[in-house]
Design an enzyme around this catalytic site. Structure first.
Site, short mmCIF file in Angstrom:
data_model
loop_
_atom_site.label_atom_id
_atom_site.label_comp_id
_atom_site.label_asym_id
_atom_site.label_seq_id
_atom_site.Cartn_x
_atom_site.Cartn_y
_atom_site.Cartn_z
N LYS A 1 0.84 -1.21 0.00
CA LYS A 1 0.00 0.00 0.00
C LYS A 1 0.87 1.24 0.00
CE LYS A 1 -4.28 0.46 2.37
NZ LYS A 1 -5.00 0.24 3.64
C1 E4P Z 1 -8.31 0.57 3.92
O1 E4P Z 1 -7.59 0.18 3.06
C2 E4P Z 1 -8.28 1.93 4.45
O2 E4P Z 1 -7.02 2.23 4.96
C3 E4P Z 1 -9.36 2.09 5.50
O3 E4P Z 1 -10.54 1.54 5.01
C4 E4P Z 1 -9.54 3.51 5.97
O4 E4P Z 1 -10.68 3.61 6.78
P1 E4P Z 1 -10.99 4.87 7.71
O5 E4P Z 1 -11.35 6.02 6.87
O6 E4P Z 1 -12.11 4.40 8.58
O7 E4P Z 1 -9.73 5.12 8.50
#
Ligand code: E4P
Length: 284
Positions: A107
């Site tokens: 990521k």
């Molecule tokens: C997933 O890949 C993301 O990092 C995550 O869904 C972010 O979620 P949030 O906006 O609740 O932190």
């Protein structure tokens, strides 16, 4: 492809629990904010026993190795990046993290440094997940930067809930990117709907047939407890938020020609870095 379901969690116990309940999880996404909520991290930090960078990396490796043995398709592992982190620094982390497990998507933020790193990683055959996507223009840039990737090698994570939090209909970004990719014949990027907050988000994602959904543990627990309700033909989604308009972009244009800026991108990068820094007792 039919929509695949992932869990958004940095705690392997959550994956184990949902699999034990029969949930068909194809993958798991993690991020720094989720990993610092792992019980071992919370227990140590509560006692003011902070981590060195090596220690927190070792624990992150252990966590994703445990998760990687439970799901086949993908485990997203996020590089540490603040606003000053260079593409080279992201690449060095990516190469190391990709060696941790057999099914990683690395990521990276959908920023200029993140896309520079992603372009090289894709050319090396490494799988990537471009995160913190808040605009259709970022999605156009990601498609362009990763041209030539194999289907499934690249994931793109638009953040629905964080747009909703600002009064914009986050689902409309998903619809716009789906339309743009379909019209341009983009097949190498899979859309991973992220930052889900509610059952309505989950159902809206299934209703539009997004490639992948990642959802938090509690949301999935509640959904399972209610017997996995799915949207039927009468389902409609109208959160009463401002729609994000569709825009025309040429996904063949050089990715550097697109703007990757949005206030939520900067805030998101800083937020993940701050959460990571908060568990560190020393820097370096
Ligand atoms: C997933 O890949 C993301 O990092 C995550 O869904 C972010 O979620 P949030 O906006 O609740 O932190």
């Amino acid at each position: 492809m039919s929509t695949h379901l992932y869990l958004d969690s940095g705690d392997p116990a959550h994956t184990r629990d949902l699999l034990g309940k029969g949930v068909l999880l194809a993958g798991v996404t993690t991020n720094p904010s989720l990993v610092v909520r792992h019980p071992e991290v919370v227990a140590r930090v509560t006692q003011e026993e902070y981590f060195t960078r090596n220690e927190i990396n070792a624990l992150y490796k252990q966590i994703v190795q445990e998760i990687a043995g439970m799901v086949d398709e993908s485990v997203s592992v996020e590089v540490y990046a603040n606003c000053d982190t260079t593409a080279r620094e992201m690449l060095e982390q990516a190469w190391e993290m990709n060696g941790w497990i057999h099914n990683a998507h690395i990521k990276l933020p959908a920023t200029p440094a993140g896309l520079t790193a992603a372009e090289q990683l894709v050319a090396e055959g490494i799988r990537v997940n471009l995160t913190l996507c808040f605009t259709q223009e970022q999605a156009a840039a990601v498609a362009s930067a990763t041209t030539g990737a194999t289907p499934g090698q690249v994931l793109l994570s638009p953040f629905i809930g964080r747009l909703d939090d600002k009064g914009r209909n986050g689902m409309s970004l998903i619809y716009n990117i789906q339309r743009m990719y379909q019209e341009a014949g983009v097949e190498h990027v899979r859309l991973l709907a992220a930052s889900l907050r509610s059952r309505e988000h989950l159902l809206a994602c299934y209703a539009c047939g997004v490639d992948i959904i990642t959802a938090p543990y509690q949301l999935l627990l509640d959904w399972v407890a209610d017997g996995y309700p799915m949207p039927d033909d009468s389902f409609s989604y109208d959160p009463g938020l401002i729609e994000i308009p569709f825009e025309e972009y040429d996904v063949q244009a050089p990715w550097q020609s697109f703007s990757l800026q949005h206030p939520l991108v900067t805030a998101g990068v800083e937020g993940f870095a701050d959460d990571w820094d908060a568990v560190l007792g020393e820097v370096g």
